[in-house]
Enzyme design. Structure first.
Site, PDB file in Angstrom:
ATOM      1  N   ASP A  56     -74.426-149.885  18.550  1.00 61.24           N
ATOM      2  CA  ASP A  56     -73.229-149.711  19.378  1.00 61.24           C
ATOM      3  C   ASP A  56     -73.367-150.392  20.729  1.00 61.24           C
ATOM      4  O   ASP A  56     -72.408-150.404  21.500  1.00 61.24           O
ATOM      5  CB  ASP A  56     -72.956-148.222  19.605  1.00 61.24           C
ATOM      6  CG  ASP A  56     -73.992-147.569  20.513  1.00 61.24           C
ATOM      7  OD1 ASP A  56     -75.204-147.707  20.230  1.00 61.24           O
ATOM      8  OD2 ASP A  56     -73.604-146.922  21.507  1.00 61.24           O
ATOM      9  N   ASP A 110     -78.395-143.007  18.595  1.00 56.71           N
ATOM     10  CA  ASP A 110     -77.449-142.528  19.598  1.00 56.71           C
ATOM     11  C   ASP A 110     -76.234-143.441  19.648  1.00 56.71           C
ATOM     12  O   ASP A 110     -76.345-144.638  19.912  1.00 56.71           O
ATOM     13  CB  ASP A 110     -78.109-142.486  20.984  1.00 56.71           C
ATOM     14  CG  ASP A 110     -79.189-141.423  21.078  1.00 56.71           C
ATOM     15  OD1 ASP A 110     -78.891-140.263  20.760  1.00 56.71           O
ATOM     16  OD2 ASP A 110     -80.316-141.762  21.463  1.00 56.71           O
ATOM     17  N   ASP A 163     -79.346-148.032  14.671  1.00 53.48           N
ATOM     18  CA  ASP A 163     -79.520-147.296  15.908  1.00 53.48           C
ATOM     19  C   ASP A 163     -79.041-145.862  15.673  1.00 53.48           C
ATOM     20  O   ASP A 163     -78.287-145.589  14.729  1.00 53.48           O
ATOM     21  CB  ASP A 163     -78.716-147.961  17.024  1.00 53.48           C
ATOM     22  CG  ASP A 163     -78.912-147.289  18.362  1.00 53.48           C
ATOM     23  OD1 ASP A 163     -80.073-147.019  18.724  1.00 53.48           O
ATOM     24  OD2 ASP A 163     -77.906-147.029  19.051  1.00 53.48           O
TER      25      ASP A 163
END
Length: 342
Positions: free
Chosen positions: A225, A28, A26
């Site tokens: 995250d 961001d 990922d």
């Protein structure tokens, strides 16, 4: 995939960059936030790549094109090319192309990433509900997206035009904090129309399919995250995952995770790719990791010992997830997490 204490309580004796052939990263909250690289990301990714691990950047953010994302990564010191990037815009474009005629018009509520992905599938982006679209697609368009774009989507959806969304992340991390994501914008159209979109992005299967098709990964490791997109997407795809604590997920959310949100591994940041992961062992009614032992009491999680805070968190995960079983753990973890500074 196991739904017990942890997907792999024995940890990993190898560095994760050696145990898996491809990292599905990922962006961001993992690689960068607000346009700036997260601490240790550049060096960690370079070391993983130099060791033979393929790096693929998988994002639910449909705003930018793969080439633009790759250029940004390269500017940050992470060499990348367009084919290294997989976006939810690409996943939703394939989903739409499977359901509408070749060359069909698609009303776009979003940014250039969506338009490029639609053209790649032979579809024609249009701007108005009066352009006779065969579908409506909605993706993150940045903070400057005009309110009138939502109205165009509503007009078309109310006429019965099929509605698609790149993703439904409610928030997106930035340099100044957490901002509304595409999911918040999707809610505007949902409330106004009463309709439900077909969604392509993480954690749903279309995104996993797009990622595997484009990377050819055989032993992928999802790195993210967010529990409800990255980790659940790995769960749905039947692959292992690494949660890094550089984005939106905190310790309390992790301990309360239901089975589909429980990562295989947990680490502070992307340096976790370069190391093995410690074993978690059962000791009586508790779970031990490093110098810490965690157990579940009647109304709270208890933690004893000393050592690396992350080992304490891993031990707490084992205790919490065992207590929760097939549900989220509702035990109070505040005191235990405070001992770890988390």
């Amino acid at each position: 995939m196991s739904q017990g204490v942890r997907t792999r309580p024995e940890g990993s004796g190898q560095a994760l960059s050696e145990a898996y052939d491809t990292a599905l990263l990922d962006l961001d909250g993992v690689v960068y936030a607000g346009g700036d690289a997260i601490a240790h990301a550049v060096d960690s990714l370079a070391a993983a790549r130099d060791g033979g691990m393929r790096l693929a950047y998988v994002t639910n953010n449909a705003l930018r094109t793969p080439d633009a994302v790759a250029a940004h990564l390269t500017e940050l010191g992470i060499p990348a090319a367009g084919p290294d990037v997989v976006t939810s815009a690409q996943a939703v474009a394939r989903l739409i192309a499977d359901q509408v005629p070749a060359g069909a018009r698609v009303l776009v509520v979003g940014g250039e990433g969506l338009r490029v992905a639609l053209r790649e599938r032979g579809l024609e982006p249009v701007e108005s509900a009066d352009d006779d679209p065969a579908a409506v697609v909605q993706g993150y368009g940045g903070p400057e997206l005009p309110w009138g774009r939502f109205a165009e989507a509503c007009y078309a959806v109310r006429r019965g035009v099929p509605w698609f969304a790149s993703n439904t992340d409610l928030t997106i991390p930035g340099a100044r904090g957490i901002a509304p994501g595409n999911g918040a914008a999707v809610e505007v159209v949902r409330i106004a129309t009463g309709a439900e979109p077909q969604v392509a992005g993480k954690p749903l299967p279309p995104m996993h399919r797009e990622t595997i098709l484009r990377t050819g990964a055989k032993r992928p490791l999802v790195v993210g995250d967010r529990l409800d997109t990255d980790i659940e997407g790995a769960f749905n795809g039947g692959v292992d995952s690494l949660l890094v604590l550089t984005g939106v997920t905190d310790g309390a959310q992790l301990l309360a995770a239901p089975p589909r949100h429980r990562p295989t591994y947990v680490d502070a940041d992307l340096r976790g790719l370069l190391t093995g992961q410690p074993e978690i062992t059962r000791e009586g009614d508790g779970f031990r990791c490093g110098g810490w032992t965690a157990s579940a009491g009647e109304d709270r999680l208890d933690l004893a010992g000393d050592g690396q805070p992350l080992d304490g968190l891993r031990a707490l995960c084992a205790a919490a997830w065992t207590a929760g079983g097939e549900s989220a753990c509702g035990l109070d973890a505040a005191k235990a997490l405070a001992r770890l500074g988390l």
